[in-house]
Design an enzyme around this catalytic site. Structure first.
Site, mmCIF file in Angstrom:
data_model
loop_
_atom_site.group_PDB
_atom_site.id
_atom_site.type_symbol
_atom_site.label_atom_id
_atom_site.label_comp_id
_atom_site.label_asym_id
_atom_site.label_seq_id
_atom_site.Cartn_x
_atom_site.Cartn_y
_atom_site.Cartn_z
ATOM 1 C CG ASP B 317 98.248 -2.998 53.294
ATOM 2 O OD1 ASP B 317 99.215 -3.361 52.592
ATOM 3 O OD2 ASP B 317 98.222 -3.083 54.526
ATOM 4 C CG ASP B 364 97.032 8.236 58.824
ATOM 5 O OD1 ASP B 364 97.949 7.403 58.686
ATOM 6 O OD2 ASP B 364 96.342 8.351 59.857
ATOM 7 C CG ASP B 366 92.612 11.062 56.295
ATOM 8 O OD1 ASP B 366 93.753 10.739 56.662
ATOM 9 O OD2 ASP B 366 91.614 11.008 57.024
ATOM 10 C CG ASP B 461 100.276 5.596 66.745
ATOM 11 O OD1 ASP B 461 100.021 4.853 67.714
ATOM 12 O OD2 ASP B 461 99.413 6.224 66.123
#
Ligand SMILES: Nc1ncnc2c1ncn2[C@@H]1O[C@H](COP(=O)(O)OP(=O)(O)OP(=O)(O)O)[C@@H](O)[C@H]1O
Ligand SMILES: [Mg+2]
Lengths: 257, 854
Positions: B317, B364, B366, B461
């Site tokens: 993004d 994600d 990380d 979520d």
């Protein structure tokens, strides 16, 4: 007695080194080990610490009609070594003829030696093709085919198997890579090639190239006490452990030296 | 008196009447001849004042000094006192003193014997416990309940009726103080025994006991303790009552939620890999540096799955060229979109339209997946065709703010441990596992059926999972860490993240309330509601932190009951809840830590949750920063302001309270004491919260993971050395050698690590060499080498397997002590930073003054 023939199709891949090192490690673990030099180069006794190439050995004994194994030597590490003995052109020709005529000569001779049942016999051989290797293969319970991580070994890969299937189809065959320099990408790639071609027949952990080996030979010291935390010591111990729990595990009552 | 004693003594053969042991002896044995000869001169003398004698005997110098008497009577052993001549009085007194001593000894002996007998019994009982196979008993019980004889509805109703009746009886029967005391003791005793039984059944018993105690307390609180006469008091009282009702509700819902954690294991896949489905791996990123994303992508590439069925996409993004180049180099997909609508949810939805895998795995940027991620999870999708989503825990290999600032990393379970260790497993039992945004696999079909990832709330979520559940799909949870990442770095980002969760949950509660609407089972509604209600703890927590102050400041009795009675009612409630929770959550949340975690956040989540409830659309999305570093340790004044104010209020309250205790309110000391204790407790918790605001220095960009892996060192001269890692990171290794070994810094070496049987060697330089420790830093790794490094380290299947094995066990007292220490440390750090700040201020003022002078 568990008998191992250490063979290869390419020369200089470290057969003699492996034979000597494994024998020494075995002795260190108090397992009786007999290193048999079945290579006319007659170098094994030197690798095992004798100052000069031994004159006596199994060839002179054969020629003079003495009993097999009479001229075995013992080094300070308690490794018993039966040298090939000094040979000349003529005697070698006679011997080779004899070996061709009697493929089970070595096997029979070994059967005669009175040696503890839990002991190991390690046979160093010249490179293929050779009648000496065939004799050793016939005599062995396990054939350890040494590969170097180079193109020569890759090209000669089928040779050992072809010979073995002709002279001793029942013997177990295991390949082991020796002298790997894992910092070189080419060698790692070759190792991967060996892995994918040989699959389960390749011992998964290669023996690395390590300065500790020539250094130990030069100082006529054993590897384990000179550089116990070297990678190659680790590798060889791993190989030995695998032999002990795997192929050689059926030995009854491993006898102390 | 004296002649009688002497006479008795002589006749008994006690030649030394001041020796009590002789008296005892003579009572049972006759004297022998030579002892009798001494009998004629019993050495007894007279003295006038017994007090004098006693003082002398004890060593009291000033007879009028009460303290000295106390001191010598009770503290300094009498052996120190000087011996003087004997007297009848002395004889007598010593006699009595000694008899009392004897009596005391025998009583003590009897008590000890009793205790010993009891503890022996206790041991016998306990030793009987492990002999039972509790898992098997649990299974058998489950089996029974499934049999038809138990499935009869009338039986169920009878049982329910019975238990409700008895429950009602116990909850509402008024007891005297003694009865209530017995109730406390009995419940406590039973709980102490039951909690020793392993397995899940005792958890149910403990829950039942706790519910009983809490309901009894609640009933009493509701019916007997509300001051209804005065307006102000009533108002505050009802405030406290509501806060208590909230905690009571959350406690009860939590018990239901966690009654029987499912503990799903991995399922094996079909042998024929051609049956395996295709999976798209989405790695959304917005503003994180490439350094953070890189290992994740490389780890994802190494996931053990047929390569033609695994597609990895970076969803950027941030639309950064650097990322596009990296994606190309790494050979993974790269997807961007024209806008950033709906943040992460929008990003995922956009990618869904462009890809076609049957399953979508989301990480994600990380969260590094281990290579066994899909192999360990996908089995459940084969077994359960209705399964739409499978979640795995979010595991963090770096310490979060709490762990770093309090120094509890890997010792005390962190804040997330409770959710991923227990609550999700509990949810799973009720088929209510939530989707947590990362480290999960979703079946594409159902996801598209609910319109992709939910965009109406900021916790997309959980909302997506709710929508899936409403359509009757199942979800699953496997509590095995199969991916790991960095925890939030600073307290402010931690709070920012939690604010988002709290807001999102409140939003869902408002716009798609799980108690309303179709499609959910009763228990799913409970699980969802509890998860959402949980985030409304802000106001109740603040109420608890200030409630005792209303009394201490204004003498307002917001609980109208005698202090002793209150204690007798509240104690079983708290004790049982503590015991039950310690049993259920012990390994995932240590006692009292919830208070610390909540107190830190309480202030900050009040507003977001309130706003979200009244206007779910207000506010804006904030992304948590990761991979940053704190260069100097500092005290976060801004964040800690609310706790400092609260602490100050409580300290003042405590001081006033002491005044009330000693001078002004001595007629209700119990009440003062109760409020003082409560305030002291609050102060400790607030101190710990302040301690968290002391941000410890954090220097490493790439976090090091402690680990013990075999490593080979290759030196330039061709020699080698085997050693083991102490820790690893993306940039280097800490190595531990067998013996001392010095190497020059900057020396080039190669280090090899193993991934299964395959060895990978990496070029490196020595950066530190100390004794048998060696630090090496990798030297310009190629992208392929980095991928191999990730496979050998972070992405190993067992990398996070035994992570919490070294964790301390939960011992409530120990835990309390620890928090108390953190509390003290918090105040100390506050004090230091305060004086430092003041000094700086003074200096700057002086500097300014100086400049004015010139
Ligand atoms: N693992 C190793 N690390 C370092 N050097 C090695 C290693 N293995 C063998 N060498 C060296 O390689 C050389 C050849 O070894 P060796 O003589 O054992 O091979 P070989 O197969 O017996 O050769 P030949 O065909 O001459 O009999 C020797 O100098 C030996 O020291
Ligand atoms: Mg040789």
């Amino acid at each position: 007695m568990f008998k191992i023939a250490i063979v290869s199709a390419a020369g200089g891949v470290g057969r003699s080194t492996l034979t000597a090192s494994l024998a020494t490690l075995l002795a260190q673990r108090e397992i009786a080990a007999l290193a048999l030099d079945f290579d006319p180069q007659n170098l094994l006794s030197t690798l095992l610490g004798s100052d000069e190439a031994s004159l006596g050995g199994l060839l002179p004994d054969f020629l003079t009609g003495k009993e097999f194994g009479k001229s075995a030597l013992v080094n300070s590490n308690e490794v018993v070594c039966l040298p090939f003995g000094r040979a000349n052109e003529a005697s070698l020709v006679t011997f080779e003829q004899h070996l061709r005529a009697e493929p089970e000569w070595l096997k029979k001779c070994i059967a005669q030696i009175d040696y503890p049942s839990g002991a190991f016999l390690l046979m160093d051989t010249p490179r293929l093709p050779s009648p000496f290797v065939r004799q050793a293969m016939v005599a062995a319970d396990l054939v350890l085919a040494v590969l170097a991580p180079d193109v020569r070994s890759l090209a000669l890969l089928p040779a050992v198997e072809t010979t073995l299937s002709r002279c001793a189809p029942e013997s177990q065959l295991i390949y082991v890579v020796n002298g790997l320099d894992s910092t070189r990408a080419v060698q790692s790639d070759l190792l991967a090639r060996f892995r994918s071609t040989l699959q389960m027949r390749l011992f998964p952990y290669p023996v690395h190239r390590d300065e500790a080996i020539p250094r130990a030979v030069a100082n006529s010291m054993n590897l384990q006490s000179l550089s116990p935390d070297s990678l190659v010591a680790h590798d060889l111990n791993g190989l030995l452990n695998w032999l002990l729990v795997g192929p050689a595990s059926s030995l009854d009552g491993r006898v102390q030296v | 008196m004296r002649p009688i004693v002497l006479w008795v003594a002589r006749h008994l053969g006690v030649f030394r009447p001041d020796q009590p042991s002789l008296w005892l002896k003579r009572l049972f044995w006759l004297p022998n001849a030579d002892e009798l000869t001494e009998l004629t001169h019993p050495q007894v003398d007279t003295r006038s004042d017994p007090l004098d004698w006693l003082a002398e005997k004890l060593g009291v110098i000033d007879k009028r000094n009460v303290w000295q008497w106390l001191l010598y009577l009770f503290i300094i052993p009498p052996g120190n006192a000087a011996r003087t001549e004997t007297s009848v009085w002395r004889t007598f007194l010593t006699l009595t003193v000694n008899t009392i001593g004897l009596l005391f000894l025998s009583v003590e002996w009897m008590v000890l014997a009793g205790v010993r007998a009891l503890s022996w019994l206790w041991q016998q009982l306990l030793s009987f416990l492990p002999a039972v196979d509790h898992e098997a008993v649990g299974h058998r019980l489950e089996g029974w309940l499934e049999t038809s004889s138990f499935k009869k509805p009338w039986l169920l109703w009878v049982l329910v009726l019975f238990s409700t009746f008895f429950f009602w009886l116990i909850v509402t029967t008024p007891f005297t103080w003694f009865g209530q005391f017995l109730f406390l003791i009995i419940l406590w005793g039973v709980a102490l025994f039951v909690r020793r039984i392993p397995g899940n059944l005792p958890a149910l018993i403990l829950i039942a006991l706790s519910v009983l105690a809490s309901c009894r307390y609640g009933w009493w609180r509701l019916t007997q303790t509300i001051p209804l006469d005065s307006g102000w008091e009533t108002f505050l009282a009802i405030g406290l009552l509501l806060a208590e009702i909230y905690t009571w509700l959350v406690l009860l819902l939590g018990y239901i939620q966690n009654a029987w954690p499912l503990k799903r294991q991995t399922l094996s896949l079909p042998l024929d890999t051609s049956l395996w489905p295709s999976v798209d791996v989405f790695i959304p990123t917005y503003n994180e540096p490439l350094k953070v994303l890189e290992p994740t992508v490389l780890a994802a590439k190494g996931i053990d799955w047929p390569s033609d069925k695994l597609n990895i996409y970076i969803l950027d993004d941030g639309r950064r060229d650097e990322f596009r180049r990296f994606a190309k180099e790494a050979g993974v997909g790269y997807i961007i979109r024209p806008d950033n609508a709906h943040a992460k949810a929008g990003n995922l939805n956009h990618a869904l339209k462009l890809t076609h895998g049957e399953y979508v795995a989301i990480f994600d940027c990380d969260h590094l997946p281990t290579n066994s991620f899909l192999r360990s999870t996908m089995g459940w999708f084969f077994k359960d065709k209705r399964c739409a989503m499978l979640q795995t825990p979010h595991h963090f290999f770096s310490p979060d703010t709490f762990e770093r600032n309090l120094g509890t990393f890997r010792r005390v379970p962190n804040e997330g441990a409770l959710f991923y260790g227990l609550i999700q497993d509990g949810n799973d039992f009720w088929n209510a596992t939530f989707f947590c945004g990362s480290c999960a696999v979703i079946r594409r079909g159902p996801l598209e059926e609910v319109g992709g990832v939910a965009v109406e709330t900021v916790t997309e979520d959980a909302h997506t999972a709710l929508k899936l559940h409403r359509l009757g799909y199942t979800t699953a949870y496997i509590n095995i860490p199969l991916a790991a990442g960095l925890a939030t770095e600073s307290l402010s980002s931690h709070i920012g993240q939690r604010i988002r969760w709290a807001r999102g949950m409140a939003q869902i509660f408002r716009i798609d309330n799980p108690f309303l609407g179709k499609g959910l089972s009763f228990f799913q509604r409970i699980c969802y509601s509890n998860a959402m209600l949980h985030f409304f703890y802000g106001i109740p927590r603040l109420i608890f932190l200030t409630a005792p102050l209303t009394y201490l400041y204004f003498e307002v009795h917001i609980i109208s009951a005698a202090a002793a009675m209150l204690a007798l009612y509240v104690l079983p409630h708290m004790l049982q809840a503590n015991l039950a929770n310690a049993h259920i959550q012990g390994t995932h949340r240590h006692s009292f830590w919830a208070e610390v975690y909540e107190s830190v956040l309480a202030w900050y989540i009040i507003l977001p949750t309130a706003v979200a409830i009244f206007n779910p659309k207000a506010g804006k999305f904030n992304v948590t920063a990761k991979g940053g570093l704190i260069e100097h340790s500092f005290f976060d004044w801004t964040i800690s302001k609310p706790y400092i104010v609260l602490a100050a209020l409580n300290i003042v309250g405590l001081t006033i309270g002491l005044g009330r205790f000693f001078f002004w309110n001595t007629f209700e000391m119990g009440t003062v004491l109760l409020n003082l204790a409560w305030t002291a407790y609050n102060l400790l918790i607030l101190g710990a919260a302040i301690g968290v605001a002391t941000e410890a220095r954090q220097v490493r960009v790439s976090h090091r993971v402690t680990s013990n892996l075999p490593v080979a060192l290759h030196f330039m001269d061709g020699s080698t050395k085997m050693c083991r890692t102490e820790d690893y990171s993306m940039t280097g290794l800490g190595l531990l050698l067998d013996r001392e070994f010095a190497l020059p810094v900057q020396e080039r070496v190669w280090v090899s690590l193993w991934y299964g049987e395959v060895e990978f060697a990496f070029p490196a330089r020595v950066i530190a060499s100390h004794g048998n420790k060696l630090g090496v830093q990798f030297d310009n790794l190629s992208i392929e080498q980095e991928a191999n490094l990730v496979q050998c380290t972070f992405a190993r299947a067992d990398a996070w397997r035994n992570w919490s094995d070294g964790q301390d066990v939960d011992r409530p007292l120990q835990s309390f002590k620890e928090i108390a220490i953190f509390g003290f440390k918090g105040y100390r750090s506050l004090w230091r930073n305060l004086s430092k700040g003041l000094a700086r201020q003074r200096q700057s003022v002086r500097g300014w003054l100086g400049r004015q002078m010139i």
